[in-house]
Structure formats: structure tokens, C-alpha cells
Design an enzyme around this catalytic site. Structure first.
Site, PDB file in Angstrom:
ATOM      1  N   GLU A   1     -65.535 -11.711 -52.433  1.00  0.00           N
ATOM      2  CA  GLU A   1     -64.579 -11.594 -53.735  1.00  0.00           C
ATOM      3  C   GLU A   1     -63.803 -10.370 -53.662  1.00  0.00           C
ATOM      4  O   GLU A   1     -64.002  -9.292 -52.852  1.00  0.00           O
ATOM      5  CB  GLU A   1     -65.834 -10.855 -54.757  1.00  0.00           C
TER       6      GLU A   1
ATOM      7  N   GLU B   1     -76.339  -9.913 -63.300  1.00  0.00           N
ATOM      8  CA  GLU B   1     -75.145 -10.072 -63.822  1.00  0.00           C
ATOM      9  C   GLU B   1     -74.292  -9.914 -62.373  1.00  0.00           C
ATOM     10  O   GLU B   1     -74.072  -8.568 -62.116  1.00  0.00           O
ATOM     11  CB  GLU B   1     -74.623  -9.281 -64.863  1.00  0.00           C
ATOM     12  N   MET B   2     -73.805 -10.789 -61.798  1.00  0.00           N
ATOM     13  CA  MET B   2     -73.161 -10.543 -60.190  1.00  0.00           C
ATOM     14  C   MET B   2     -71.644 -10.974 -60.290  1.00  0.00           C
ATOM     15  O   MET B   2     -71.055 -11.246 -61.490  1.00  0.00           O
ATOM     16  CB  MET B   2     -73.912 -11.146 -59.398  1.00  0.00           C
TER      17      MET B   2
ATOM     18  N   CYS C   1     -65.000  -8.192 -62.798  1.00  0.00           N
ATOM     19  CA  CYS C   1     -65.715  -9.003 -62.459  1.00  0.00           C
ATOM     20  C   CYS C   1     -65.360 -10.456 -62.716  1.00  0.00           C
ATOM     21  O   CYS C   1     -65.506 -11.503 -61.995  1.00  0.00           O
ATOM     22  CB  CYS C   1     -67.368  -8.973 -62.572  1.00  0.00           C
TER      23      CYS C   1
ATOM     24  N   GLY D   1     -74.036  -6.039 -60.846  1.00  0.00           N
ATOM     25  CA  GLY D   1     -73.466  -5.309 -59.695  1.00  0.00           C
ATOM     26  C   GLY D   1     -73.308  -6.587 -58.553  1.00  0.00           C
ATOM     27  O   GLY D   1     -72.930  -7.603 -58.897  1.00  0.00           O
ATOM     28  N   SER D   2     -73.164  -6.398 -57.365  1.00  0.00           N
ATOM     29  CA  SER D   2     -72.907  -7.448 -56.274  1.00  0.00           C
ATOM     30  C   SER D   2     -74.071  -8.369 -56.244  1.00  0.00           C
ATOM     31  O   SER D   2     -75.276  -8.110 -56.359  1.00  0.00           O
ATOM     32  CB  SER D   2     -72.482  -6.533 -55.032  1.00  0.00           C
TER      33      SER D   2
ATOM     34  N   ASN E   1     -67.260  -0.337 -62.286  1.00  0.00           N
ATOM     35  CA  ASN E   1     -66.021  -0.870 -62.783  1.00  0.00           C
ATOM     36  C   ASN E   1     -65.552  -0.794 -64.418  1.00  0.00           C
ATOM     37  O   ASN E   1     -64.546  -0.558 -64.895  1.00  0.00           O
ATOM     38  CB  ASN E   1     -65.261  -2.347 -62.221  1.00  0.00           C
TER      39      ASN E   1
HETATM   40  P1  NAD Z   1     -72.973  -2.796 -56.265  1.00  0.00           P
HETATM   41  O1  NAD Z   1     -73.927  -3.854 -56.314  1.00  0.00           O
HETATM   42  O2  NAD Z   1     -72.670  -1.920 -54.958  1.00  0.00           O
HETATM   43  O3  NAD Z   1     -73.865  -1.664 -57.013  1.00  0.00           O
HETATM   44  C1  NAD Z   1     -74.448  -1.891 -58.510  1.00  0.00           C
HETATM   45  C2  NAD Z   1     -75.582  -0.765 -58.636  1.00  0.00           C
HETATM   46  O4  NAD Z   1     -76.696  -1.106 -57.866  1.00  0.00           O
HETATM   47  C3  NAD Z   1     -75.380   0.501 -58.593  1.00  0.00           C
HETATM   48  O5  NAD Z   1     -75.656   1.281 -59.705  1.00  0.00           O
HETATM   49  C4  NAD Z   1     -75.862   1.277 -57.273  1.00  0.00           C
HETATM   50  O6  NAD Z   1     -76.196   2.534 -57.379  1.00  0.00           O
HETATM   51  C5  NAD Z   1     -77.017   0.378 -57.028  1.00  0.00           C
HETATM   52  N1  NAD Z   1     -76.903   0.048 -55.756  1.00  0.00           N
HETATM   53  C6  NAD Z   1     -76.068  -0.166 -54.470  1.00  0.00           C
HETATM   54  N2  NAD Z   1     -76.780  -0.489 -53.339  1.00  0.00           N
HETATM   55  C7  NAD Z   1     -78.147  -0.525 -53.764  1.00  0.00           C
HETATM   56  C8  NAD Z   1     -79.253  -0.673 -52.899  1.00  0.00           C
HETATM   57  N3  NAD Z   1     -78.896  -0.994 -51.702  1.00  0.00           N
HETATM   58  N4  NAD Z   1     -80.527  -0.657 -53.384  1.00  0.00           N
HETATM   59  C9  NAD Z   1     -80.646  -0.481 -54.705  1.00  0.00           C
HETATM   60  N5  NAD Z   1     -79.588  -0.059 -55.699  1.00  0.00           N
HETATM   61  C10 NAD Z   1     -78.118  -0.191 -55.240  1.00  0.00           C
HETATM   62  O7  NAD Z   1     -71.979  -3.227 -56.969  1.00  0.00           O
HETATM   63  P2  NAD Z   1     -70.436  -2.318 -57.792  1.00  0.00           P
HETATM   64  O8  NAD Z   1     -69.891  -1.979 -56.316  1.00  0.00           O
HETATM   65  O9  NAD Z   1     -71.045  -1.215 -58.434  1.00  0.00           O
HETATM   66  O10 NAD Z   1     -69.919  -3.232 -58.558  1.00  0.00           O
HETATM   67  C11 NAD Z   1     -69.030  -4.431 -57.913  1.00  0.00           C
HETATM   68  C12 NAD Z   1     -69.741  -5.653 -57.941  1.00  0.00           C
HETATM   69  O11 NAD Z   1     -70.239  -5.884 -59.454  1.00  0.00           O
HETATM   70  C13 NAD Z   1     -68.834  -6.826 -57.907  1.00  0.00           C
HETATM   71  O12 NAD Z   1     -69.508  -7.794 -57.308  1.00  0.00           O
HETATM   72  C14 NAD Z   1     -68.654  -7.368 -59.340  1.00  0.00           C
HETATM   73  O13 NAD Z   1     -68.216  -8.589 -59.212  1.00  0.00           O
HETATM   74  C15 NAD Z   1     -69.959  -7.148 -60.017  1.00  0.00           C
HETATM   75  N6  NAD Z   1     -69.927  -7.183 -61.484  1.00  0.00           N
HETATM   76  C16 NAD Z   1     -70.419  -7.992 -62.217  1.00  0.00           C
HETATM   77  C17 NAD Z   1     -70.429  -7.976 -63.637  1.00  0.00           C
HETATM   78  C18 NAD Z   1     -71.002  -8.917 -64.399  1.00  0.00           C
HETATM   79  O14 NAD Z   1     -71.037  -8.780 -65.698  1.00  0.00           O
HETATM   80  N7  NAD Z   1     -71.298 -10.146 -64.058  1.00  0.00           N
HETATM   81  C19 NAD Z   1     -69.724  -6.774 -64.143  1.00  0.00           C
HETATM   82  C20 NAD Z   1     -69.204  -5.806 -63.264  1.00  0.00           C
HETATM   83  C21 NAD Z   1     -69.316  -5.975 -61.955  1.00  0.00           C
END
Ligand code: NAD
Length: 453
Positions: free
Chosen positions: A329, A207-208, A241, A185-186, A112
Site C-alpha cells: 500500500e 479496519e485495515m 486508507c 491500522g495496517s 492519518n
Molecule cells: P499501524 O498499524 O502502524 O498502527 C495502528 C495502531 O496500532 C497505532 O495506534 C499503533 O500504536 C498500534 N501499533 C503499531 N504497532 C503495533 C504493535 N506491534 N503491537 C500493537 N500495537 C501496535 O498503522 P498506521 O501507520 O497508524 O496507519 C496506517 C495504516 O492504517 C494503513 O495501512 C491504512 O490503510 C490503515 N488505515 C485504515 C483505515 C480504515 O478505516 N480501514 C483508516 C486509516 C488507516
């Protein structure tokens, strides 16, 4: 992957990443690479989800340039060996703490804010003297490709390397032994990362996300509240996020609040053409978000343009906790509004959900602000604003519970990628014999005195 990590480990073992001059040189290089390729950077992200140059600069590049500048300015201070007092039992001696880099770090990013979420942790890791492997998100694929090109063509892979890819590539990376994993990520994927890291006892920063509430309390400056909330919610089409996920508003001001929100959305005139709105990242998310819009509860917006992957800013009213939109979320341009009769109940509702990444309190009454800050656990947030706390690098940024482990930005980023080695340095000129055999009552008395009991 195995070769790459081994190569980085061997490079780290040469100690070349440790001198402060090397770190500054690499930070300068990164700044130069970003600066001279801004056009490429803007174009790639526009292709991914039509984010404008203005928004990309303000929410991504500006933060990176700031991080580099701040790191260079403070590196000496952050990396300094810190002397601490020596206790009586160890007298005479010196005690000090040496910050040292952890080694080979893995940074996994979300899509994002694809530049900021991968390069800001990488900058922190480089500042602390580590080598870094960066894995940007496959969902912002144009951006990831540009990032790979810029980094991999300008840096030695034994020091800094971008690996593109999705789940298979990340899974393979997670099988390697790193000295630190930094994940954005999530929560669901965060758990996978944590499990993989545990196998090698690798420390993590996670950082989720989560459902970040915004309290709109009766005595707040309502006009200002609405202005700031609407901007924070619909920035990046809600794909932030720390965006306010939902609003808890005092029932006595709900009607006026909703009317002002509508006026403000129309005034802002969110659109791709105006450069203040973006597409939803992909069809899967578009579909997920569309299902959250309960047409019976739409107060404003609700329209979806499937072909362009656009969801108009949408406000839902009369929302209750069991609604679809409150189950996960949102991460999109839908703002559920829940009214409350008394603040205690609203706080309890928030506390029944997992700990959020952020919380925002709009109020002019100090006691109410204090009450919420005291009674709700969340990552970080703001009073009478939303999202902007991220722009102060003196504030460690991170979640708690389901929304995260650890933090970064500014010095907290340096700490996140460092180990603090504690040293007691003794003189050899003399030795107190208290701890040695034979023991005696006098020795025990002295030890007790030194300890202070
Ligand atoms: P995501 O968890 O789907 O993906 C994040 C990363 O993990 C990507 O690089 C992806 O390739 C990898 N990934 C995905 N599935 C995987 C798996 N099964 N095994 C290993 N790696 C895997 O998240 P997203 O859709 O990219 O981002 C959205 C989420 O991130 C939201 O929940 C948001 O709140 C969070 N987020 C948090 C912050 C923060 O700073 N706290 C910032 C931005 C986004």
C-alpha cells in the site's frame, strides 16, 4: 492497564451506561468538549503534520459532529427491542431481539485522521451503551496528547479514557480482557491484534488498508474523472486508507488521461500554504515513499523536500506489477498509472492481489460497472467518484479479507458494538404436548406439519 479495565468493568456492571438518557448526555458532553476546544484540536494536528483547519474540519470534526447528531436522532430506533414472528412449533409465544452493549471496549486508532479514526468508533461504542478505552496513535503525538487532555479531564476514567503510547502500551492493553476490540491500522498490526483478541475470545472489528484500484474506462467522462481522482489521491498527501492507490486506465485514453492529470494537479496547486496538502507523517514514511519513486517512470512531480517532509504530487507511468510501488500500500502522494488493453486482464490483475479496502470505477457504461462490481471483492467504493462513499453513514464502512473484518458508521457502528440477544417468551397458560414422551406417529405427523415438511 489492568486496574483501568477492572474499573471500567465494575462501572459497566452498575448498568449506569445503559439508559438511553445517559448515552445522549455523554454524547452531548463529547460534542461540547470538541466544540469548545476546536482551536486546540486544529493546532495539535497542524503541529503533527501541518494539516489545515479546513481539512481537519471537513475530514474529521464534521464527520464526528454528524455521527453524534445521527446517533442521538436514531438511538431510540436502533436500541429498540425488535419483535419477530414466532414459528408454529413454539406457538403460543412471543419472540424478540434485545440489542445490548458488549461491555468494556478498546479502540486502537491510526494517525492519518487521528480524531475521526478514534472518536467515531468511540461514539458508536458510547451510543451502544459501552465503556471505552481509546488508544490513539503515537505518530500523531500532539493530537494524541490533546485528545488525552480533553477526554481525561472531562470524562470519568471508569467510563471513557484515553491511553497514550506506542507498541509497549498497546501490547499491555491487548493483554487485558476486553469485550470488544476495534482496531484501525495496517494489516500487519491487525494480525497481532486479532491474535491477542483470540486468547480471550474477544470479538474484533479490524479496519485495515490495501491497494485500492481505480478503473478509468474508455467511455468515462474523463475531465470529471480526473478532477475527482486527483482530489481523492492527494487529499492528506495521499495518506488516506481509501485513497485510490493506483490507476488502471484503458490504453487508448492513457495519454489524454495523463495530460489532464498534470493540468489538474497544477490547477489544484497543492501546498501547505494553500491548506490543501500535508507533510508526510515522519521520516521513516518519507524514506519508504521516496524509494517507491522510480525516476525513470516519473511522469510528473517526483521531488522530495526532506527537511519539510514533503513529497510533491507524483505520477508514475508505464508501471508494471513487479515495480516497487506495486508491492505494498502506498499511503502517500504517488500515483502509479498502469494501462490495460482489455478490461478482463485488468480485473484479473486486481484479483491476483489481496482484497482491497476500496475500488473505484469511472465509466458511463452500466455493463462494465456491473462486471467489475460482480467480479472483484473489495470493502466498499464508488462509481464515478472516489473516497466520498465514506461520507454517507448509511453505507457500512469496512474492508474484506486482508483489508478488514466488520464495519461501522451510522447504524452499522451501533451494531458493531452491540450484542443481539434473542428471546423466546412462552405463555404458561397452555402447553402443546408434542415434544413430550410418550412419542407417537400422530405427534410426529403434527411436528412434521408444523415444520412444513
Ligand atoms: P499501524 O498499524 O502502524 O498502527 C495502528 C495502531 O496500532 C497505532 O495506534 C499503533 O500504536 C498500534 N501499533 C503499531 N504497532 C503495533 C504493535 N506491534 N503491537 C500493537 N500495537 C501496535 O498503522 P498506521 O501507520 O497508524 O496507519 C496506517 C495504516 O492504517 C494503513 O495501512 C491504512 O490503510 C490503515 N488505515 C485504515 C483505515 C480504515 O478505516 N480501514 C483508516 C486509516 C488507516
Amino acid at each position: 492497564m489492568n486496574n483501568l479495565v477492572q474499573k471500567q468493568r465494575n462501572y459497566f456492571k452498575t448498568h449506569k451506561t445503559k439508559p438511553l438518557s445517559f448515552r445522549v448526555q455523554q454524547l452531548n458532553k463529547l460534542q461540547e468538549v470538541l466544540k469548545s476546544n476546536e482551536k486546540l484540536i486544529y493546532d495539535a494536528i497542524y503541529k503533527d503534520f501541518k494539516k489545515s483547519e479546513f481539512d481537519t474540519f471537513v475530514t474529521e470534526l464534521a464527520l464526528l459532529y454528524h455521527d453524534i447528531k445521527e446517533a442521538k436522532k436514531n438511538l431510540k430506533k436502533w436500541a429498540k427491542v425488535k419483535s419477530v414472528k414466532t414459528n408454529m412449533l413454539n406457538f403460543p409465544a412471543k419472540s424478540y431481539i434485545i440489542p445490548e452493549p458488549l461491555g468494556v471496549c478498546l479502540v486502537i486508532g491510526a494517525w492519518n485522521y487521528p480524531y475521526q479514526l478514534t472518536l467515531a468508533p468511540a461514539i458508536a461504542a458510547m451510543t451502544a451503551g459501552n465503556t471505552v478505552v481509546i488508544k490513539p496513535s503515537e505518530l500523531s503525538s500532539e493530537t494524541s496528547a490533546v485528545m488525552a487532555k480533553l477526554i481525561n479531564e472531562n470524562f470519568d476514567s471508569e467510563y471513557l479514557k484515553v491511553i497514550e503510547g506506542g507498541i509497549p502500551e498497546t501490547t499491555e492493553l491487548l493483554e487485558q480482557k476486553f469485550d470488544k476490540i476495534f482496531f484501525t491500522g495496517s494489516t500487519q498490526v491487525g494480525k497481532i491484534v486479532y491474535q491477542a483478541a483470540a486468547k480471550n475470545l474477544t470479538p474484533v472489528t479490524l479496519e485495515m488498508g490495501g491497494k485500492s484500484p481505480a478503473f478509468v474506462i474508455k467511455d468515462c467522462n474523463l475531465k470529471m474523472t480526473v478532477k475527482r481522482l486527483v482530489w481523492a489521491k492527494f487529499l492528506n498527501a495521499g495518506q488516506t486508507c481509501i485513497a485510490p492507490d493506483y490507476v488502471l486506465v484503458d490504453e487508448t485514453i492513457e495519454k489524454e488521461f495523463l495530460e489532464l492529470v498534470k493540468i489538474e494537479i497544477e490547477k489544484e496547486n497543492f501546498s501547505i500554504e494553500n491548506g490543501n496538502y500535508t507533510q508526510i507523517i515522519n521520516e521513516r514514511n518519507l524514506d519508504r515513499l521516496s524509494k517507491m519513486i522510480d525516476t525513470d517512470k516519473v511522469y510528473y512531480g517526483g521531488e522530495t523536500e526532506s527537511l519539510d517532509r514533503i513529497i510533491q504530487p507524483t505520477v508514475l507511468k508505464n508501471v508494471i506489477l513487479s515495480d516497487n510501488v506495486m508491492q505494498e500500500e502506498i499511503f502517500g502522494p504517488i500515483l502509479p498509472v498502469i494501462s490495460y488493453t482489455n478490461l478482463e486482464d485488468a480485473i484479473e490483475q486486481v484479483n491476483d492481489l489481496p482484497k482491497p479496502l476500496s475500488c473505484y470505477i469511472f465509466s458511463s457504461k452500466k455493463e462494465q460497472v456491473k462486471k467489475i462490481l460482480n467480479e472483484i471483492s473489495f470493502g466498499g467504493g464508488a462509481v464515478n467518484d472516489a473516497v466520498m462513499h465514506i461520507a454517507n453513514s448509511k453505507l457500512p464502512f469496512g474492508g474484506v479479507g486482508d483489508s478488514g473484518i466488520g464495519s461501522y458508521h451510522g447504524e452499522s457502528g451501533f451494531k458493531t458494538f452491540s450484542h443481539y440477544k434473542s428471546i423466546l417468551e412462552k405463555t404458561t397458560l397452555m402447553e402443546l404436548s408434542l415434544k413430550y414422551y410418550p412419542h407417537s406417529k400422530t405427534k410426529l405427523n403434527w411436528i412434521q406439519r408444523f415444520i412444513g415438511i
